[in-house]
Scaffold this active site. Structure first.
Site, mmCIF file in Angstrom:
data_model
loop_
_atom_site.group_PDB
_atom_site.id
_atom_site.type_symbol
_atom_site.label_atom_id
_atom_site.label_comp_id
_atom_site.label_asym_id
_atom_site.label_seq_id
_atom_site.Cartn_x
_atom_site.Cartn_y
_atom_site.Cartn_z
ATOM 1 N N TYR A 111 35.056 46.744 36.144
ATOM 2 C CA TYR A 111 34.325 45.481 36.141
ATOM 3 C C TYR A 111 32.876 45.782 35.758
ATOM 4 O O TYR A 111 32.625 46.668 34.948
ATOM 5 C CB TYR A 111 34.474 44.782 37.505
ATOM 6 C CG TYR A 111 34.132 43.326 37.470
ATOM 7 C CD1 TYR A 111 34.712 42.485 36.523
ATOM 8 C CD2 TYR A 111 33.229 42.784 38.371
ATOM 9 C CE1 TYR A 111 34.395 41.143 36.470
ATOM 10 C CE2 TYR A 111 32.902 41.433 38.331
ATOM 11 C CZ TYR A 111 33.492 40.623 37.373
ATOM 12 O OH TYR A 111 33.175 39.298 37.327
ATOM 13 N N LYS A 166 62.754 34.091 33.346
ATOM 14 C CA LYS A 166 62.589 34.595 31.980
ATOM 15 C C LYS A 166 61.564 35.718 31.957
ATOM 16 O O LYS A 166 61.764 36.752 31.294
ATOM 17 C CB LYS A 166 62.140 33.449 31.073
ATOM 18 C CG LYS A 166 62.322 33.724 29.600
ATOM 19 C CD LYS A 166 63.771 33.492 29.200
ATOM 20 C CE LYS A 166 63.959 33.553 27.705
ATOM 21 N NZ LYS A 166 65.263 33.007 27.299
#
Length: 488
Positions: A111, A166
């Site tokens: 970060y 899925k």
């Protein structure tokens, strides 16, 4: 009938008396359910707590059985645990970090301030996002919930469990990170705008459970607007696996693929895609059939723009009439329509050694047991019969290959390559009852990925400067060669 679809566990407090367990099992047997497990959880002086797991066909049978168990003297129904619900509690997917964040140094790398370096690199060269972010492995699974399995238009939120499933298959079979995206609008232009505005974070778009004919318009417009692959699995995944099975079935019956006469029943998303892909694979004698008969230009009923276009591209012998006329002399029947819609008598008018793919689910156009004595090769969409036409054989590997190559589009050549790769896996085990690999064959995705990536690179449909491009590979090879010369 389909096999039992779920397991339900009944937690019972049963009086501690002789014969009580027998009375419980007699009720279960009367419902034609199957006991798959029985555990004694606790025992007190007068009561025994038991968990009895039972296979049932559906929720109706489970509820009726529960009511009868509750009605038994000396039995109290404490709870019903459903394995389907248990499998979905809290959702089925999650995001996991690839790198630990355990201290200030880790935080500074992933970060601020370190991430600013990566942001500047991507701002200077957007292709760097493929190397330095999840974009290179990210697929959006997008639906409006208008055509969900056999449930119809139930809306996007109710479709979320299917989209999660899925995404699980993408990850499990292709190591692709897929994210469910729900678009709560059925206007095609609004849908396209929504997807286009979020697409930059993904390497591919998988459209899912969108009703025809809207799905054709949506896919076409997204392909025009986006520079990443757009793939409607209900159309093209079905078509790829059907072609793969047909490639091998043609070998079994010793007929050249290009000479096959093919009838496709059901002119929805899958039927249209199958016709287009079979044509791309070299089959010219294709006849489409729907509830109004053979698709042909002079038909007065039911010729919408999709069927009108298909009428111009198919039926080279100018057939008219219905299903029986279409099947006269046909080598192949491919059904993506409705249950029990192919009479066994119509098989008699087909050519020798007919091939029948009855893919309606859960009840095919003709039951394999009924067709067995009349066909040479039989395939369905069901897992309890040989030759299951299952899209999971296609989409994980296809997207794995597209992402590996940093492909910019999906072409018919890539889909044909995927079908050929799937068919080749059967190899020496080819037989009438084995023209397609098992959906759980873990070699399939890798083979499909390689074939698709190679085709994308050969066609030049890859992002210049990405790790998947031929240009970059050639430059890397030249650089390595120069380094070796300097070292020598």
């Amino acid at each position: 009938m389909p096999p039992p679809q779920q397991t339900v566990t009944y937690r019972l407090a049963v009086q501690n008396l002789p014969g009580m367990l027998t009375r419980v099992t007699e009720v279960i047997d009367a419902h034609e359910a199957v006991i798959v497990g029985s555990d004694r959880l606790d025992a007190q002086r007068h009561v025994i707590i038991r968990a009895i797991s039972v296979e049932v066909r559906d929720d109706v049978q489970a509820a009726a059985l529960g009511a009868d168990l509750q009605g038994l003297d000396g039995v109290e129904l404490l709870a019903i645990d459903d394995d389907v619900i248990d499998a979905h509690l809290g959702g089925k997917i999650e995001i996991a970090n690839r790198r630990a964040v355990d201290n200030a140094h880790d935080l500074s790398l992933v970060y601020t301030p370190g991430v600013a370096k990566i942001c500047r690199a991507i701002a200077a060269d957007p292709v760097e996002a493929y190397r330095l972010t999840i974009k290179s492995n990210a697929v959006a699974v997008v639906t409006d919930g208008s055509a969900v399995l056999g449930l119809g238009d139930i809306g996007p939120l109710a479709a979320l469990p299917v989209m999660e499933g899925k995404a699980m298959l993408f990850k499990s079979f292709g190591d692709v990170d897929a994210y469910p995206i729900l678009v709560d609008d059925q206007d095609p232009d609004t849908f396209v705008d929504t997807v286009a505005r979020i697409a930059s974070g993904f390497g591919g778009i998988n459209l899912e459970d969108i009703a025809a004919p809207r799905c054709f318009e949506i896919e076409g417009k997204l392909r025009q607007r986006l520079d990443i692959p757009v793939f409607h699995d209900d159309q093209h995944g079905t078509a790829v696996v059907a072609l793969a099975a047909l490639l091998n079935a043609a070998i079994v019956v010793d007929k050249p693929l290009a000479d096959l006469r093919v009838v496709i029943q059901g002119i929805g998303s899958a039927g249209v895609a199958i016709a287009n892909l079979l044509a791309a694979a070299g089959i010219t004698d294709l006849v489409g059939v729907d509830r109004d008969g053979i698709i042909q230009p002079t038909r007065s009923k039911g010729l919408d723009p999709i069927r009108r276009r298909l009428a111009k591209q198919t039926n080279p012998r100018g057939l008219v009439g219905g299903q029986r006329e279409a099947l006269g002399g046909a080598d192949v029947f491919i059904g993506v329509s409705g249950p029990e819609s192919l009479p066994v008598a119509h098989l008699a008018v087909m050519a020798r050694d007919p091939i029948v793919f009855a893919m309606a689910n859960p009840t095919p156009e003709i039951h394999p047991d009924v067709a067995a004595d009349h066909v040479a090769v039989m395939a369905t969409g069901r897992s309890d019969f040989p030759n299951q036409i299952n899209n999971v054989l296609c989409f994980p590997g296809l997207f794995r290959g597209l992402l590996d190559a940093a492909a910019t589009k999906v072409t018919d050549e890539m889909k044909v390559a995927a079908a050929e790769a799937i068919a080749a896996i059967v190899g020496d085990d080819l037989a009438a009852d084995h023209v397609i690999p098992s959906p759980f064959d873990r070699t399939v995705a890798a083979r499909v990925a390689s074939a698709v990536a190679d085709t994308a690179r050969r066609q030049g449909h890859v992002r210049p400067g990405s790790r998947g491009s031929l240009e970059e590979e050639a430059a890397a090879a030249a650089h390595a060669s120069a380094r070796r010369r300097i070292a020598d």
